[in-house]
Design a protein around this motif. Structure first.
Motif, PDB file in Angstrom:
ATOM      1  N   UNK A 163      27.542  28.573   2.448  1.00  0.00           N
ATOM      2  CA  UNK A 163      27.478  28.541   3.917  1.00  0.00           C
ATOM      3  C   UNK A 163      27.864  29.871   4.561  1.00  0.00           C
ATOM      4  N   UNK A 164      28.458  30.772   3.816  1.00  0.00           N
ATOM      5  CA  UNK A 164      28.972  32.017   4.400  1.00  0.00           C
ATOM      6  C   UNK A 164      27.938  33.142   4.380  1.00  0.00           C
ATOM      7  N   UNK A 165      26.864  32.956   5.105  1.00  0.00           N
ATOM      8  CA  UNK A 165      25.864  34.018   5.256  1.00  0.00           C
ATOM      9  C   UNK A 165      26.396  35.123   6.171  1.00  0.00           C
ATOM     10  N   UNK A 166      27.437  34.789   6.935  1.00  0.00           N
ATOM     11  CA  UNK A 166      28.132  35.727   7.815  1.00  0.00           C
ATOM     12  C   UNK A 166      29.586  35.259   7.906  1.00  0.00           C
ATOM     13  N   UNK A 167      30.500  36.122   8.331  1.00  0.00           N
ATOM     14  CA  UNK A 167      31.903  35.685   8.446  1.00  0.00           C
ATOM     15  C   UNK A 167      32.043  34.506   9.407  1.00  0.00           C
ATOM     16  N   UNK A 168      32.864  33.527   8.993  1.00  0.00           N
ATOM     17  CA  UNK A 168      33.056  32.324   9.802  1.00  0.00           C
ATOM     18  C   UNK A 168      34.518  31.898   9.777  1.00  0.00           C
ATOM     19  N   UNK A 169      34.896  31.138  10.799  1.00  0.00           N
ATOM     20  CA  UNK A 169      36.244  30.579  10.853  1.00  0.00           C
ATOM     21  C   UNK A 169      36.307  29.322   9.985  1.00  0.00           C
ATOM     22  N   UNK A 170      37.528  28.902   9.671  1.00  0.00           N
ATOM     23  CA  UNK A 170      37.713  27.674   8.890  1.00  0.00           C
ATOM     24  C   UNK A 170      37.114  26.478   9.615  1.00  0.00           C
ATOM     25  N   UNK A 171      37.270  26.422  10.929  1.00  0.00           N
ATOM     26  CA  UNK A 171      36.703  25.310  11.710  1.00  0.00           C
ATOM     27  C   UNK A 171      35.186  25.280  11.624  1.00  0.00           C
ATOM     28  N   UNK A 172      34.567  26.452  11.733  1.00  0.00           N
ATOM     29  CA  UNK A 172      33.105  26.522  11.619  1.00  0.00           C
ATOM     30  C   UNK A 172      32.644  26.071  10.235  1.00  0.00           C
ATOM     31  N   UNK A 173      33.355  26.522   9.215  1.00  0.00           N
ATOM     32  CA  UNK A 173      33.008  26.165   7.834  1.00  0.00           C
ATOM     33  C   UNK A 173      33.171  24.660   7.631  1.00  0.00           C
ATOM     34  N   UNK A 174      34.292  24.127   8.107  1.00  0.00           N
ATOM     35  CA  UNK A 174      34.563  22.696   7.976  1.00  0.00           C
ATOM     36  C   UNK A 174      33.447  21.864   8.597  1.00  0.00           C
ATOM     37  N   UNK A 175      33.041  22.258   9.790  1.00  0.00           N
ATOM     38  CA  UNK A 175      31.996  21.517  10.501  1.00  0.00           C
ATOM     39  C   UNK A 175      30.655  21.649   9.797  1.00  0.00           C
ATOM     40  N   UNK A 176      30.297  22.872   9.422  1.00  0.00           N
ATOM     41  CA  UNK A 176      28.997  23.108   8.794  1.00  0.00           C
ATOM     42  C   UNK A 176      28.877  22.421   7.432  1.00  0.00           C
ATOM     43  N   UNK A 177      29.955  22.408   6.664  1.00  0.00           N
ATOM     44  CA  UNK A 177      29.926  21.828   5.319  1.00  0.00           C
ATOM     45  C   UNK A 177      30.312  20.356   5.296  1.00  0.00           C
ATOM     46  N   UNK A 178      30.733  19.833   6.445  1.00  0.00           N
ATOM     47  CA  UNK A 178      31.174  18.439   6.554  1.00  0.00           C
ATOM     48  C   UNK A 178      32.311  18.145   5.566  1.00  0.00           C
ATOM     49  N   UNK A 179      33.308  19.020   5.607  1.00  0.00           N
ATOM     50  CA  UNK A 179      34.505  18.905   4.773  1.00  0.00           C
ATOM     51  C   UNK A 179      35.695  18.823   5.721  1.00  0.00           C
ATOM     52  N   UNK A 180      36.653  17.916   5.502  1.00  0.00           N
ATOM     53  CA  UNK A 180      37.828  17.861   6.380  1.00  0.00           C
ATOM     54  C   UNK A 180      38.513  19.229   6.458  1.00  0.00           C
ATOM     55  N   UNK A 181      39.046  19.554   7.626  1.00  0.00           N
ATOM     56  CA  UNK A 181      39.651  20.864   7.845  1.00  0.00           C
ATOM     57  C   UNK A 181      40.782  21.151   6.856  1.00  0.00           C
ATOM     58  N   UNK A 182      41.638  20.161   6.564  1.00  0.00           N
ATOM     59  CA  UNK A 182      42.737  20.394   5.619  1.00  0.00           C
ATOM     60  C   UNK A 182      42.196  20.735   4.230  1.00  0.00           C
ATOM     61  N   UNK A 183      41.131  20.086   3.826  1.00  0.00           N
ATOM     62  CA  UNK A 183      40.497  20.387   2.531  1.00  0.00           C
ATOM     63  C   UNK A 183      39.853  21.762   2.570  1.00  0.00           C
ATOM     64  N   UNK A 184      39.240  22.079   3.694  1.00  0.00           N
ATOM     65  CA  UNK A 184      38.601  23.387   3.850  1.00  0.00           C
ATOM     66  C   UNK A 184      39.622  24.503   3.655  1.00  0.00           C
ATOM     67  N   UNK A 185      40.799  24.380   4.259  1.00  0.00           N
ATOM     68  CA  UNK A 185      41.832  25.406   4.088  1.00  0.00           C
ATOM     69  C   UNK A 185      42.252  25.548   2.624  1.00  0.00           C
ATOM     70  N   UNK A 186      42.379  24.429   1.911  1.00  0.00           N
ATOM     71  CA  UNK A 186      42.746  24.495   0.485  1.00  0.00           C
ATOM     72  C   UNK A 186      41.661  25.203  -0.324  1.00  0.00           C
ATOM     73  N   UNK A 187      40.409  24.901  -0.025  1.00  0.00           N
ATOM     74  CA  UNK A 187      39.297  25.522  -0.750  1.00  0.00           C
ATOM     75  C   UNK A 187      39.189  27.010  -0.415  1.00  0.00           C
ATOM     76  N   UNK A 188      39.430  27.365   0.841  1.00  0.00           N
ATOM     77  CA  UNK A 188      39.407  28.775   1.231  1.00  0.00           C
ATOM     78  C   UNK A 188      40.492  29.556   0.495  1.00  0.00           C
TER      79      UNK A 188
END
Length: 127
Positions: free
Chosen positions: A32-57
């Motif tokens: 999903x990172x074709x360009x720099x994105x925030x954790x919130x943007x990534x979470x929404x685009x990938x349909x992953x909970x924000x807390x999980x997104x932070x762990x994966x980041x």
């Protein structure tokens, strides 16, 4: 501010890189990172909970697969963005050294802004 583990002297372990790449959510984030994105943007685009997104980041950043940068804003609401910090990752076996696995990264050329951020970081460390 910049946090780019790919610039650190000690490379990540083979296990860290392979663990990050074996994770389905982490691979979706990288894709999903074709360009720099925030954790919130990534979470929404990938349909992953924000807390999980932070762990994966964190997993991806520690494995030197992502870089983290902070946009400093006058209003104090700083924004952290994540970007892919590699072009290719190659896994190989060293034939000469006990057949150990090795990881090699091909990195994109650093932009002027990234080089300037590096200079500021070095200057701050010296003062």
């Amino acid at each position: 501010m910049v946090r780019d583990p790919s610039r650190e002297e000690d490379p990540p372990s083979v296990d860290d890189v392979l663990d990050a790449l074996a994770d389905d959510d982490a691979r979706r984030i990288v894709s999903a990172l074709s360009e720099p994105k925030t954790a919130s943007d990534i979470s929404e685009e990938c349909d992953i909970p924000l807390s999980t997104t932070y762990r994966k980041l964190e997993l991806l950043t520690e494995a030197s697969l992502l870089a983290e940068s902070t946009d400093i804003r006058r209003d104090g609401q700083h924004t952290t963005r994540y970007s892919v910090s590699f072009k290719t990752v190659t896994v190989s076996i060293d034939e000469e050294d006990d057949r150990e696995f090795e990881i090699e990264f091909t990195r994109p050329e650093r932009t002027r802004d990234e080089r300037l951020a590096d200079l500021w970081s070095e200057l701050r460390e010296e003062t």
